[in-house]
Structure formats: structure tokens, C-alpha cells
Motif scaffolding. Structure first.
Motif, PDB file in Angstrom:
ATOM      1  N   ARG A 128      20.488  69.122  52.146  1.00  0.00           N
ATOM      2  CA  ARG A 128      20.177  68.493  50.863  1.00  0.00           C
ATOM      3  C   ARG A 128      20.958  67.184  50.823  1.00  0.00           C
ATOM      4  O   ARG A 128      22.170  67.177  51.063  1.00  0.00           O
ATOM      5  CB  ARG A 128      20.574  69.392  49.692  1.00  0.00           C
ATOM      6  CG  ARG A 128      20.204  68.805  48.320  1.00  0.00           C
ATOM      7  CD  ARG A 128      20.660  69.725  47.196  1.00  0.00           C
ATOM      8  NE  ARG A 128      20.393  69.149  45.881  1.00  0.00           N
ATOM      9  CZ  ARG A 128      19.275  69.330  45.192  1.00  0.00           C
ATOM     10  NH1 ARG A 128      18.307  70.098  45.702  1.00  0.00           N
ATOM     11  NH2 ARG A 128      19.112  68.778  44.003  1.00  0.00           N
ATOM     12  N   TYR A 129      20.260  66.091  50.530  1.00  0.00           N
ATOM     13  CA  TYR A 129      20.875  64.774  50.596  1.00  0.00           C
ATOM     14  C   TYR A 129      21.327  64.305  49.206  1.00  0.00           C
ATOM     15  O   TYR A 129      21.009  64.908  48.180  1.00  0.00           O
ATOM     16  CB  TYR A 129      19.903  63.764  51.210  1.00  0.00           C
ATOM     17  CG  TYR A 129      19.498  64.131  52.618  1.00  0.00           C
ATOM     18  CD1 TYR A 129      20.357  63.916  53.686  1.00  0.00           C
ATOM     19  CD2 TYR A 129      18.260  64.720  52.871  1.00  0.00           C
ATOM     20  CE1 TYR A 129      19.996  64.257  54.980  1.00  0.00           C
ATOM     21  CE2 TYR A 129      17.887  65.065  54.161  1.00  0.00           C
ATOM     22  CZ  TYR A 129      18.759  64.835  55.211  1.00  0.00           C
ATOM     23  OH  TYR A 129      18.395  65.181  56.485  1.00  0.00           O
ATOM     24  N   ARG A 130      22.049  63.180  49.191  1.00  0.00           N
ATOM     25  CA  ARG A 130      22.580  62.655  47.941  1.00  0.00           C
ATOM     26  C   ARG A 130      21.487  62.364  46.918  1.00  0.00           C
ATOM     27  O   ARG A 130      21.700  62.474  45.708  1.00  0.00           O
ATOM     28  CB  ARG A 130      23.361  61.368  48.218  1.00  0.00           C
ATOM     29  CG  ARG A 130      24.739  61.586  48.826  1.00  0.00           C
ATOM     30  CD  ARG A 130      25.286  60.263  49.311  1.00  0.00           C
ATOM     31  NE  ARG A 130      26.685  60.337  49.679  1.00  0.00           N
ATOM     32  CZ  ARG A 130      27.290  59.471  50.491  1.00  0.00           C
ATOM     33  NH1 ARG A 130      26.602  58.468  51.026  1.00  0.00           N
ATOM     34  NH2 ARG A 130      28.567  59.592  50.788  1.00  0.00           N
ATOM     35  N   ASP A 131      20.299  61.943  47.396  1.00  0.00           N
ATOM     36  CA  ASP A 131      19.225  61.584  46.473  1.00  0.00           C
ATOM     37  C   ASP A 131      18.439  62.782  45.971  1.00  0.00           C
ATOM     38  O   ASP A 131      17.466  62.635  45.221  1.00  0.00           O
ATOM     39  CB  ASP A 131      18.283  60.570  47.114  1.00  0.00           C
ATOM     40  CG  ASP A 131      17.571  61.135  48.350  1.00  0.00           C
ATOM     41  OD1 ASP A 131      17.769  62.322  48.680  1.00  0.00           O
ATOM     42  OD2 ASP A 131      16.811  60.376  48.984  1.00  0.00           O
ATOM     43  N   GLY A 132      18.824  63.999  46.387  1.00  0.00           N
ATOM     44  CA  GLY A 132      18.154  65.203  45.931  1.00  0.00           C
ATOM     45  C   GLY A 132      17.067  65.713  46.859  1.00  0.00           C
ATOM     46  O   GLY A 132      16.556  66.825  46.671  1.00  0.00           O
ATOM     47  N   SER A 133      16.686  64.918  47.856  1.00  0.00           N
ATOM     48  CA  SER A 133      15.668  65.375  48.815  1.00  0.00           C
ATOM     49  C   SER A 133      16.257  66.440  49.730  1.00  0.00           C
ATOM     50  O   SER A 133      17.482  66.558  49.865  1.00  0.00           O
ATOM     51  CB  SER A 133      15.136  64.201  49.631  1.00  0.00           C
ATOM     52  OG  SER A 133      16.188  63.609  50.396  1.00  0.00           O
ATOM     53  N   GLN A 134      15.383  67.201  50.361  1.00  0.00           N
ATOM     54  CA  GLN A 134      15.838  68.346  51.159  1.00  0.00           C
ATOM     55  C   GLN A 134      15.041  68.435  52.454  1.00  0.00           C
ATOM     56  O   GLN A 134      13.880  68.039  52.524  1.00  0.00           O
ATOM     57  CB  GLN A 134      15.680  69.648  50.352  1.00  0.00           C
ATOM     58  CG  GLN A 134      16.473  70.816  50.927  1.00  0.00           C
ATOM     59  CD  GLN A 134      16.854  71.837  49.867  1.00  0.00           C
ATOM     60  OE1 GLN A 134      17.230  71.459  48.757  1.00  0.00           O
ATOM     61  NE2 GLN A 134      16.767  73.121  50.191  1.00  0.00           N
ATOM     62  N   GLU A 135      15.700  68.940  53.489  1.00  0.00           N
ATOM     63  CA  GLU A 135      15.079  69.161  54.795  1.00  0.00           C
ATOM     64  C   GLU A 135      15.466  70.573  55.234  1.00  0.00           C
ATOM     65  O   GLU A 135      16.651  70.873  55.365  1.00  0.00           O
ATOM     66  CB  GLU A 135      15.589  68.111  55.792  1.00  0.00           C
ATOM     67  CG  GLU A 135      14.878  68.109  57.126  1.00  0.00           C
ATOM     68  CD  GLU A 135      15.383  66.994  58.039  1.00  0.00           C
ATOM     69  OE1 GLU A 135      14.956  66.974  59.207  1.00  0.00           O
ATOM     70  OE2 GLU A 135      16.214  66.162  57.590  1.00  0.00           O
ATOM     71  N   ASN A 136      14.470  71.432  55.426  1.00  0.00           N
ATOM     72  CA  ASN A 136      14.737  72.858  55.632  1.00  0.00           C
ATOM     73  C   ASN A 136      14.574  73.291  57.081  1.00  0.00           C
ATOM     74  O   ASN A 136      13.854  72.661  57.870  1.00  0.00           O
ATOM     75  CB  ASN A 136      13.805  73.695  54.754  1.00  0.00           C
ATOM     76  CG  ASN A 136      14.010  73.424  53.280  1.00  0.00           C
ATOM     77  OD1 ASN A 136      15.134  73.213  52.833  1.00  0.00           O
ATOM     78  ND2 ASN A 136      12.931  73.427  52.513  1.00  0.00           N
TER      79      ASN A 136
END
Length: 658
Positions: free
Chosen positions: A629-637
Motif C-alpha cells: 500500500r503506497y502513500r497515495d492510497g493505491s495498492q498492489e497485491n
């Protein structure tokens, strides 16, 4: 009625116009609402100025540098009038324009409150709407003293006429030459509403003030001297439009959010304990990580460039600074001496260069050793006045990344070119990319050495600076006493300018220390000395980067590069193993195993501005994977553990932002 010929200057164009006698600058620029003053023969004048035959005239627009100064100075007068209407016993100090605004000093019985400032601003709005005219008149010293008999500070300024200091704002009051008073006159009746000693110029009327706001008040010594009475200073700002005022206030709000003192506390990076003293900071573990990484990268790059590391003590006998000239020229910026060794004075060092000269002079030097590049992270101490100390950006104890290069006259130009290129490259590595250069030249009242040496040094620096293809701005009289300098100015993420690196060329200290090297023909020659501080100081550079990134450091600088956030208690071990493997790769990874709920842990990580939040649940454990989960709220699972570690390591290695 006879005619008058005037020359109107617009940029590079010149237009000759014939007007009638008695024509004013306001008549000449009628209908051009943006023009609020005139420059006549190079001097700023009110629009009411009556033009004479043969004069060159240029309109001054309100949005120009001079126009903004006139706008803000006029607004300062309106503020002072408002204060005296509300507080009749207030005595006037000075009220100059300053960068982005203005201030006025008042002698009042008690400090202004926030409610007082609101009342003053409301009264200013009333005065602005009245459209009072600013009217200039020349007075004698005697008449001025009679008219201003109730204003003791103005009377003092009258005595300073012709010798006013630009440092304390007195020049806007009296300047040199004739003495003038500006009257604020009622727009309809011409009745006097208020007056002030001032050299001007001013706007035609208060109605020409488009937008202003009062900002704050503070205590200030009269004319900046601690020996003088303490006055109350009100700061304000004024702009050519309401939109520009709003943009400025939005900018200030963003700057406040980025204030390094605020972020330093929120992110647990550093503090300035009262028990230690003003201007003397301590770095906490997380701040220590950032500082160590900054220093380690700088050390590595310096080693690649052929610098050698030295170390010098924090204090020295005063004789050393007599030799260097610092006790003659810099004593006010040094801490008082300590009496040791049967009356011998010792000083905390304010700079490292004299000690580096002793290292050069410790043994005979050959031309084959030159250029000799000595580098030190050297802590120095400067006695800054309490009023100017500001967090890490203006401190009393700080560590300079200080280098001194000793070279031959023939090597000088190439070495300066290499040094400036290296400096700019290293600053870019830390994420600063918008630069211009400033060339500081000799202060005719404060220098050592010959005019010829100064001229050669200055022209050499100019040629080196111009090679970079960056804007070069003159700074007349801004050099240190021993040589001219180039300073690198950079803009941060919100457009503020900071002075970063300085490079100074010095023919004088080698002479004062009698430094020599043996040349190829066996003769003794004097080296040239280059002073170079890349960060300026570690503390100040830390503060600049903290504000530039708003605390969200790129991963390579972040104190915690990734934090493990388990969905449940059963996922902690999986993330601990991930963190251990990442640490073996040199990464800074922690795991939040607290009893907080997952969403609270994510909010905590966001507040701490951690680049990578590494989340793990049942599916991640089953697949030996994690989710980002990145600072901008996006996510990579569902990223395999090894790939996840490799990705973090790559971002760190490339020094990029995520």
C-alpha cells in the motif's frame, strides 16, 4: 503656455512626446490603471510629479518589484493611520515595505491582541474606501520637528537624515537630501486626515490599494538594537489583486504545514531542548537515520571525487583567529573567549578553514600533491542573536560539510569548474533541481588583500559560473572579507528560494598563513585556496529537504523505508521474516505488531509518511507473498516476498520517490 518635451521609456523603446507645461506623470499615463508611479531620470516619483523639459519618464506598474514596494509602503501608512485612530496614544516608529509585505512599529502601552489586529484591519478597510489622497510636501528640519513634536522616534530619524540605515528601514522615512512629509487628505474636502515623515513615493490614493491583510504582531527593538526601547510591530501583506492575495495566503498555509520545526516534532526527528539552549538541536533516532544516510552518501561521492577526510577540534587558541583575520572581521559572530592556560584565550570555532590551513602547513608540500582537497564534517559555533535563531535553518551550533581545496594558479579555473559541477550534481541527487547562481563581490568597507587579486578572483568565478548555463545574479558587496563567492540558490517544491552551496576563491588566507608548495622548478609558490560548503550545514540542509518533501522523504532517505502491517495477529511472524530478509539487504523495515486495528496501523504509517506499507493476510501467507500500500492510497497485491524486497531495494538504489 509653453510646451515641454518628454521621453517615454517602455522596455527598450523610446517615444518623444510634446506636452503642455504643468503636465504631471498622472496626466501622461492617464487611463493606464496599472501604472501607480513613475520613474523619472532613474528616480521613483509620485504620479503627481510635474514633468520638466527633456526628462525621461517610465511608468511603474503595480505588479513590478518597485510597484509592489510602493503598494506595500502605502498600505503601511494606512495601517499606521488606523492604529492611531484606534489608539491615539500610539507613537510611530518606522513602516517599510519588506519581502511580500510590510510592517510598522508602534510604541504602545501594552502589546496588541488578535482582537486589536482585527479592529485595525477593519479600520484600514474604512480608510481605503474613503479614497484619501497621498500628498507630498517638502519641509525644513525645523518645521518637521514642530509638526512631529509628539513623535519622539520621528524626531530621532530627522537627526539621522542623510545617514539612515537600510537595515532598520529608516531610509524609507528620511533618506538623504530634502525632508518630506506625506499627508493623507480627504478626497472631497482636502482636509488633513493624517501625516507621516516619509521620502515616498506613494500610491495616488488609498483607493488604489486592491487587497491587503494583517498577519501578526511581534515585539521588536527600535532600529534593531537591544539597547533601544521595545516596540510592537504589526506585519501585513498587500497585493495587486484579491486573487494574488488568496494565492499568497494559500502558499503560507502550505508553508506552515511544511515547517520543519512542526514536522520534526510530528515525525520524531529532532528537538531543540530548552535545557541545552536556543539554536542547539539534538537529533532523535529517526532523524539520526536521515542525517547519517545524507552524510554517508555525501562521503562516498566525495571519495569518488578525490577528497581526503580530516578532523579538527571544536576549540582553539585565539591566536589562530588573529592570523586568519576572523577576530578583526568576525568577532561579533563568535562566542566569547574562554580563559584557559594561564590567561590564554580559547574560542569555539566559527569555521574550519584556519585549522585546515594548519593541516596543509604541517609538512612541506609539492606541486605533485595539488590540487589537495580536504573535507570535514566539522561542527562550528556562531553566536546568533536570539531574534534570528530559527529551528535548524539558523542555529548556533551546526555541522558544515566543509571542504578546502589547495591548488596552483594554473589549476584554479579547472578546479572551480569541477567543484561547481560536482556541487550541482550532488544537490540534484538529493532531489533539488531548480537552480540559479549568485556572484557575491567585494564589500569595499570590509576586505583584505589587493584590488588586483580581488578582480582576478571575481572574474575567474564569473567565467566558471557562466559555463553552467544557469542564470547568474549579481550580489554587490556580499562577499566574505577574504574573497568573492558563488552561491547556489535553489527553489523547493513550493517555489521558495534557499541558498545552498557556496564556493569562495581566496588569495588572502594562504598569504596570511604563509602557505607554500614547491613548484616543478624548485621554487616556493603560494597556493590558491578554494572554500566550499556543499550543504552549507547538515542541519540547515536537513530542514530544507524536510520542507521540500513535506516530510515524505524518498525511500532512500526515509528513516523507515517499509513497515509491515499484519491483518491479524497470526500474520505477524510472516512479516517479521519478511522484515528480517529485507534488513539483510540493508533496508530499514519495521513491523507494527501493536494491538491497534489494521486501519489504525495504516493511518499511523501514513502520518509517519512511510514509503511502503507491507500488508499480509491469509492469502499472502499461503503464497509466500505480501501486498503493497503506497502513500497515495493505491495498492498492489500478491507480490512474492523476494520480488517485494527487490522492488523496495530498487527504489532505494535509484533514489526515486514513490
Amino acid at each position: 503656455m509653453s510646451d515641454v518635451r518628454v521621453i517615454i521609456q517602455r522596455d527598450s523603446e523610446r517615444e518623444e512626446r510634446v506636452v503642455t507645461t504643468g503636465t504631471t506623470a498622472a496626466d501622461l499615463f492617464a487611463g493606464q490603471r496599472a501604472i501607480i508611479a513613475a520613474r523619472v531620470g532613474g528616480e521613483l516619483k509620485d504620479l503627481s510629479y510635474v514633468l520638466a523639459d527633456g526628462e525621461e519618464v517610465e511608468g511603474v506598474e503595480i505588479s513590478s518589484e518597485d510597484g509592489l514596494g510602493i503598494l506595500r509602503h502605502s498600505t503601511a501608512h494606512v495601517m499606521a493611520q488606523a492604529v492611531q485612530e484606534l489608539f491615539p496614544d500610539a507613537r510611530l516608529g518606522i513602516g517599510p515595505p519588506v519581502k511580500d509585505g510590510f510592517y510598522y512599529d508602534f510604541d504602545v502601552e501594552k502589546p496588541f491582541t488578535p482582537e486589536d489586529l482585527k479592529a485595525v484591519e477593519k479600520k484600514m478597510q474604512e480608510i481605503q474606501k474613503r479614497g484619501q489622497r497621498f500628498a507630498r510636501r517638502v519641509v525644513t528640519d525645523e518645521d518637521a520637528r514642530a509638526e512631529l513634536a509628539d513623535e519622539p522616534y520621528k524626531l530621532e530619524l530627522i537627526g539621522l537624515k542623510g545617514a539612515a540605515s537600510h537595515d532598520d528601514g529608516a531610509d524609507v522615512e528620511v533618506g538623504a537630501g530634502e525632508l518630506t512629509i506625506y499627508d493623507n487628505l480627504d478626497a472631497k474636502t482636502g482636509e488633513l486626515c493624517w501625516k507621516d515623515l516619509c521620502r515616498g513615493p506613494h500610491l495616488p490614493s488609498t483607493r488604489a490599494i486592491p487587497a491587503f491583510k494583517l498577519m501578526r504582531n511581534a515585539a521588536a527593538y527600535w532600529r534593531g538594537s537591544e539597547k533601544n526601547p521595545m516596540l510592537q510591530r504589526i506585519y501585513g501583506t498587500a497585493w495587486p489583486s484579491k486573487d494574488e492575495l488568496k494565492q499568497y495566503l494559500d502558499f503560507l498555509a502550505e508553508a506552515e504545514k511544511r515547517d520543519h520545526r512542526k514536522l520534526g516534532s510530528e515525525l520524531d526527528l529532532f528537538s531543540v531542548p530548552e535545557q541545552i539552549g536556543s539554536g542547539l538541536a539534538v537529533f532523535h533516532p529517526k532523524g539520526g537515520v536521515v542525517r547519517r544516510v545524507m552524510e554517508d552518501y555525501s562521503r562516498r561521492r566525495h571519495e569518488e571525487e578525490g577528497y581526503e577526510f580530516v578532523y579538527t577540534p571544536h576549540a582553539t587558541k585565539g591566536k589562530l583567529f588573529e592570523t586568519s583575520g576572523h577576530l578583526d572581521w568576525y568577532a561579533d559572530g563568535m562566542y566569547p573567549p574562554m580563559q584557559l592556560d594561564e590567561g590564554v584565550d580559547y574560542y569555539l570555532k566559527p569555521m574550519n578553514c584556519p585549522m585546515h590551513n594548519l593541516i596543509f602547513d604541517a609538512r612541506g608540500r609539492s606541486y605533485r600533491e595539488l590540487p589537495l582537497r580536504l573535507f570535514e564534517f566539522g561542527t562550528v559555533y556562531r553566536y546568533e542573536k536570539s531574534g534570528v535563531v530559527h529551528g535548524l535553518t539558523r542555529a548556533r551550533g551546526f555541522t558544515q560539510d566543509d571542504a578546502h581545496i589547495y591548488c596552483t594558479r594554473e589549476q584554479m579555473s579547472e578546479e572551480l569548474d569541477k567543484t561547481l559541477t560536482f556541487v550541482l550534481g550532488l544537490l540534484r541527487d538529493y532531489g533539488l533541481t531548480d537552480f540559479y547562481l549568485e556572484l557575491s563581490t567585494k564589500d569595499p568597507e570590509k576586505f583584505v588583500g589587493s584590488d588586483e587579486a580581488w578582480e582576478e578572483a571575481t572574474e575567474t568565478l564569473r567565467e566558471v559560473a557562466e559555463k553552467q548555463g544557469l542564470p547568474l545574479v549579481p550580489d554587490p558587496g556580499g562577499a566574505a572579507f577574504y574573497g568573492p563567492k558563488i552561491s547556489v540558490q535553489t527553489k523547493d517544491a513550493i517555489g521558495r528560494t534557499w541558498q545552498m552551496s557556496t564556493i569562495q576563491l581566496d588569495f588572502n588566507l594562504p598569504e596570511r598563513f604563509d602557505l607554500e608548495y614547491t613548484s616543478a622548478d624548485g621554487s616556493k609558490q603560494r597556493p590558491v585556496m578554494i572554500h566550499r560548503a556543499l550543504f552549507g550545514s547538515i542541519e540547515r540542509f536537513f530542514a530544507v529537504l524536510l520542507e521540500h518533501y513535506a516530510g515524505a522523504f524518498p525511500a532512500w532517505l526515509a528513516p523507515v523505508q517499509a513497515i509491515g502491517i499484519p491483518i491479524g495477529d497470526g500474520h505477524v511472524d510472516h512479516l517479521e521474516k519478511f522484515a528480517a530478509a529485507a534488513r539483510r539487504k540493508g533496508l530499514r523495515v519495521e513491523v507494527d505488531s501493536s494491538s491497534d486495528r489494521m486501519q489504525k496501523k495504516i493511518r499511523n504509517a501514513q502520518k509517519q509518511k512511510v514509503p511502503f506499507m507491507v500488508i499480509a493476510g491469509d492469502e499472502d501467507m499461503a503464497n509466500d507473498a505480501v501486498s503493497f500500500r503506497y502513500r497515495d492510497g493505491s495498492q498492489e497485491n500478491g507480490i512474492p516476498v523476494d520480488d517485494a524486497i527487490a522492488k523496495i531495494a530498487q527504489v532505494v538504489e535509484e533514489r526515486t520517490q514513490v
